[in-house]
Design a protein around this motif. Structure first.
Motif, short mmCIF file in Angstrom:
data_model
loop_
_atom_site.label_atom_id
_atom_site.label_comp_id
_atom_site.label_asym_id
_atom_site.label_seq_id
_atom_site.Cartn_x
_atom_site.Cartn_y
_atom_site.Cartn_z
N LEU A 74 4.22 -17.52 6.21
CA LEU A 74 4.50 -17.69 4.82
C LEU A 74 3.13 -16.86 3.78
CD1 LEU A 74 3.87 -20.06 2.69
CD2 LEU A 74 1.79 -21.17 4.78
N PRO A 75 3.83 -15.78 3.49
CA PRO A 75 3.03 -14.01 3.18
C PRO A 75 2.31 -14.84 1.26
CG PRO A 75 5.36 -14.06 2.80
CD PRO A 75 5.17 -15.24 3.92
N MET A 76 3.12 -16.41 0.58
CA MET A 76 2.12 -16.60 -0.43
C MET A 76 1.20 -17.08 -0.05
SD MET A 76 5.23 -17.95 1.32
CE MET A 76 6.53 -17.48 -0.17
N ARG A 77 0.28 -17.31 1.18
CA ARG A 77 -0.61 -17.91 1.31
C ARG A 77 -1.82 -17.52 1.00
NH1 ARG A 77 -4.72 -19.39 0.89
NH2 ARG A 77 -6.21 -20.95 2.81
N VAL A 78 -1.46 -15.93 0.76
CA VAL A 78 -2.82 -14.76 1.37
C VAL A 78 -2.88 -14.03 -0.38
CG1 VAL A 78 -3.21 -12.25 1.76
CG2 VAL A 78 -1.86 -13.65 3.25
N THR A 79 -3.66 -15.24 -1.02
CA THR A 79 -4.02 -15.42 -2.50
C THR A 79 -5.44 -14.33 -2.31
OG1 THR A 79 -5.11 -17.40 -1.92
CG2 THR A 79 -2.91 -17.63 -2.68
N LYS A 80 -5.50 -14.07 -3.83
CA LYS A 80 -6.70 -12.98 -4.83
C LYS A 80 -7.72 -13.88 -4.28
CE LYS A 80 -4.76 -10.96 -8.27
NZ LYS A 80 -4.32 -10.81 -9.31
N PRO A 114 9.00 -7.44 2.09
CA PRO A 114 8.21 -7.39 0.22
C PRO A 114 7.25 -7.82 0.40
CG PRO A 114 10.35 -6.82 -0.40
CD PRO A 114 10.49 -7.12 0.97
N GLU A 115 7.60 -8.92 0.34
CA GLU A 115 6.00 -10.21 0.68
C GLU A 115 5.08 -9.63 1.70
OE1 GLU A 115 9.59 -11.21 0.01
OE2 GLU A 115 9.88 -12.67 -1.04
N ALA A 116 6.16 -10.16 2.71
CA ALA A 116 4.78 -10.22 3.98
C ALA A 116 3.51 -8.28 4.00
CB ALA A 116 5.87 -10.07 5.26
N ALA A 117 4.88 -7.25 3.49
CA ALA A 117 3.80 -5.76 3.18
C ALA A 117 2.94 -6.15 2.19
CB ALA A 117 4.47 -4.90 2.73
N ARG A 118 2.87 -7.47 0.59
CA ARG A 118 2.34 -7.75 0.10
C ARG A 118 0.86 -8.11 0.48
NH1 ARG A 118 2.10 -11.50 -3.04
NH2 ARG A 118 0.49 -11.98 -5.30
N ALA A 119 0.83 -9.22 1.51
CA ALA A 119 0.33 -10.09 1.66
C ALA A 119 -0.70 -9.23 2.87
CB ALA A 119 0.57 -11.07 2.87
N PRO A 162 -9.21 -5.56 7.67
CA PRO A 162 -8.21 -4.87 9.15
C PRO A 162 -7.13 -5.50 9.83
CG PRO A 162 -10.26 -3.80 9.64
CD PRO A 162 -10.28 -5.37 8.92
N VAL A 163 -6.17 -4.73 9.32
CA VAL A 163 -4.76 -6.48 9.51
C VAL A 163 -4.20 -5.35 11.11
CG1 VAL A 163 -2.73 -7.18 9.45
CG2 VAL A 163 -4.46 -7.11 7.59
N SER A 164 -4.19 -6.07 12.30
CA SER A 164 -3.50 -5.42 13.81
C SER A 164 -2.44 -6.86 14.13
CB SER A 164 -4.34 -5.44 14.53
OG SER A 164 -5.36 -4.68 13.77
N ASN A 165 -1.20 -5.97 14.61
CA ASN A 165 -0.35 -6.71 14.66
C ASN A 165 -0.12 -6.84 16.74
OD1 ASN A 165 1.98 -8.65 13.90
ND2 ASN A 165 3.40 -7.07 15.38
N LYS A 191 4.24 1.10 8.53
CA LYS A 191 4.72 1.73 7.42
C LYS A 191 4.28 1.01 6.45
CE LYS A 191 9.35 2.72 7.15
NZ LYS A 191 10.42 2.87 6.97
N ILE A 192 4.10 -0.31 6.66
CA ILE A 192 2.94 -0.77 5.78
C ILE A 192 1.33 -0.60 6.61
CG2 ILE A 192 4.55 -2.71 5.25
CD1 ILE A 192 3.70 -4.48 7.50
#
Ligand code: SF4
Length: 363
Positions: A208-214, A240-245, A255-258, A282-283
């Motif tokens: 749900l990448p759109m949950r990451v809002t400003k 692209p949506e996930a990368a943007r989030a 920091p974002v880890s997986n 890459k992202i």
């Protein structure tokens, strides 16, 4: 996307591009009823899915559904979100609570297994119910019962436990909560002087990448040091949506880890895993852990043999740079930490032996 919308229910057919980008719309229109899966369930029998979903509910965001390319179990997105009767084959005798979390809860939903950190399960709700989830036992239990009281008890316990320096906020998915609810919780935790680091575990960037809002990023930024661990399991999920989030979180200084889970038929091949790890690099998302799938009830069909996981990682170690490499680990109840499985690697042991003379110099 248009094709998919036609297959979904009427509200999706009429959805605007703005609706599609709105996380609340996506959340509200999650596919939870089997009938809404018409034309999407592939060769899976509807009655079979209904029976499984009565034990382990189904929820899939329209966005995540749109990533399905083939409507059968060979599709890595389909296999992660559409129920199968294999989930209710309990003949393997495995545990509902494989990590023994329920017996390490000093207050409801707060797991304290390691001295310096604790895990706060702040909701039972997720954007998508991942079929391989090791906490699927919670899904059918009532949600959001007096969250305020739950959070207060957690905060009181943590405040009275000076050895806790890190709090992992998980669930369910904490980012399914409204900003204001999450903000109150984070503020309460930040007020505790010995809590140095906060960590959020969320699959929202993937499903749900759109949950990451400003607004969300602005709010989270105030509570740094705050880390976010997410769970991409297949390169197809790196959109692209996930990368943007992920980029928005990184821009906010988070920091974002997986933490992937090794899943049979989904990412247990060296080529797919390599693409996933390189795609994450890459992202700018750091591959942190690759978890061996826990022996949780309802997940047996996803589990691989640890030896084949070690063999896969051996191949990858030789081909990828260190920045792409997660630690392949097994979470074991009662152990003092996660156990790295690379110690089982015959090639690594051979390498160590070959270079023993180098290590001898340090004795
Ligand atoms: S988002 Fe996390 S907690 Fe929720 S179902 Fe998926 S793996 Fe489980």
């Amino acid at each position: 996307m248009k094709e998919l919308r036609k297959k979904l229910d009427r509200s999706c057919v009429n959805a605007t591009a703005g609706d599609w980008r709105d996380w609340r719309w996506q959340f509200k229109n999650r596919v939870t009823k089997i009938d809404a899966l018409d034309g999407l369930a592939g060769n899976r029998n509807k009655d079979e899915i209904k029976a499984v979903a009565s034990v382990y509910p189904m929820a899939i965001t329209p966005y995540y559904l749109s990533l399905i390319q083939e409507h059968n179990e060979k599709d890595p997105v389909f296999a992660q979100c559409v129920p199968t009767s294999l989930e209710t084959d309990f003949s393997t005798g495995i545990a509902e609570d494989p990590l023994d979390e329920d017996t390490h809860m000093p207050v409801p939903k707060l797991v304290h297994r390691y001295p310096d950190r604790c895990l706060a399960m702040v909701t039972e709700t997720c954007a998508v119910f991942c079929r391989h989830c090791n906490r699927k036992r919670f899904w059918s239990r009532p949600n959001h019962i007096n969250l305020k009281a739950r959070f207060q008890k957690m905060i009181r316990y943590i405040a009275a436990s000076p050895q806790i320096r890190e709090v992992i906020i998980s669930g369910g998915d904490p980012l399914t909560l409204d900003d204001a609810v999450l903000e109150n919780l984070l503020a309460g935790l930040r007020d505790i002087p010995h809590v140095e680091v906060l960590r959020i575990g969320s699959r929202v960037p993937v499903v749900l990448p759109m949950r990451v809002t400003k607004d969300l990023c602005r709010m989270l930024k105030r509570f740094r040091p705050l880390w976010l661990n997410t769970q991409f399991n297949h390169p197809r999920e790196i959109t692209p949506e996930a990368a943007r989030a992920c980029q928005m979180l990184l821009d906010a200084g988070i920091p974002v880890s997986n933490q992937s889970v090794l899943l049979k038929g989904i990412n247990d091949s060296p080529d797919i895993m390599k693409d996933l790890l390189r795609g994450l690099q890459k992202i700018s998302v750091r591959p942190y852990y690759l978890f061996h799938c826990d022996p949780a009830r309802g997940c047996a069909h996803f589990r691989t043999d640890p030896k084949s996981g070690v063999a896969m990682m051996e191949k990858i170690w030789r081909q990828c740079s260190g920045l792409c490499l997660p630690q392949y680990v097994l979470d074991v109840p009662g152990s003092s930490g996660k156990i790295p499985l690379n110690i089982m690697s015959p090639a690594l042991q051979k390498d160590l032996k070959k270079h023993q003379h180098y290590f001898d110099k340090f004795q």
